[in-house]
Enzyme design. Structure first.
Site, short mmCIF file in Angstrom:
data_model
loop_
_atom_site.label_atom_id
_atom_site.label_comp_id
_atom_site.label_asym_id
_atom_site.label_seq_id
_atom_site.Cartn_x
_atom_site.Cartn_y
_atom_site.Cartn_z
N SER A 36 0.03 -6.83 -7.88
CA SER A 36 -0.42 -5.51 -7.43
C SER A 36 0.58 -4.81 -6.51
O SER A 36 0.49 -3.61 -6.31
CB SER A 36 -1.78 -5.61 -6.74
OG SER A 36 -1.65 -6.27 -5.50
N LYS A 77 -1.20 -5.08 0.92
CA LYS A 77 -1.25 -3.70 0.40
C LYS A 77 -0.48 -2.78 1.34
O LYS A 77 -0.12 -3.13 2.46
CB LYS A 77 -2.70 -3.19 0.30
CG LYS A 77 -3.59 -3.99 -0.60
CD LYS A 77 -3.23 -3.88 -2.05
CE LYS A 77 -4.17 -4.75 -2.88
NZ LYS A 77 -3.63 -5.08 -4.16
#
EC number: 3.4.21.89
Length: 177
Positions: A36, A77
């Site tokens: 991701s 993230k």
């Protein structure tokens, strides 16, 4: 002989205490799990998270952080929005406080999900990120589980900012903004 054994035991005890203190209050390592954050981080990359700065500064746009997740292991993230910011995405373009972001690190493909969102779509009351909350997105947007799935994260869940990638050795890096 007893004196030498005692010296070794004391040295080992001091080392263990130092490791516990460093991991608890200063730095901790994590392994990136998944794609991701590709191309910034690959699956299996090892990073060091700086826990010290958590006490002295707020996180801001482009900081790469690690935070605990209620859905399993910790996530890595990128911060896209901080308290007081407005954020929306339209046609794969993210707008922060009305300005289009230049995100050279983002993977774009034709097959992306949730290309359009507002903070309201993410469960925020009003159009501003509330105090103590952050919006995080992955760099590999077509496959990333991120704020588009689980909404904003609370600052209490943040472990710290990624300061160093130390594995693989040929890709050691310090700055991810």
């Amino acid at each position: 002989m007893k004196k030498e054994i005692m010296e070794w035991l004391v040295a080992i005890a001091v080392a263990v205490i130092l490791i516990v203190v460093i991991r608890t209050f200063f730095f901790v390592s994590y392994t990136v799990d998944g794609l991701s954050m590709d191309p910034t981080f690959k699956d299996g990359d090892r990073v060091v998270v700086n826990k010290i700065m958590d006490n002295f500064q707020d996180y801001e746009y482009e900081d790469v952080i690690v935070f605990d997740s209620e859905m399993g292991p910790a996530y890595v993230k990128r911060v896209i929005g901080a308290p007081g910011d407005t954020v929306e995405m339209e046609d794969k373009q993210v707008y922060l406080n009305g300005e289009a972001l230049e995100e050279d690190y983002v993977v774009h493909t034709e097959d992306s999900y949730m290309d359009n969102f507002t903070l309201e779509d993410l469960g925020v009351e009003g159009d501003v990120i509330p105090e103590d909350h952050y919006l995080v997105l992955g760099d590999n947007r077509p496959i990333s589980r991120d704020g588009r799935d689980f909404g904003l994260i609370h600052e209490d869940s943040i472990v710290g900012e990624v300061s160093l990638r130390f594995w693989p050795l040929n890709e050691i890096a310090f700055n991810f903004d």
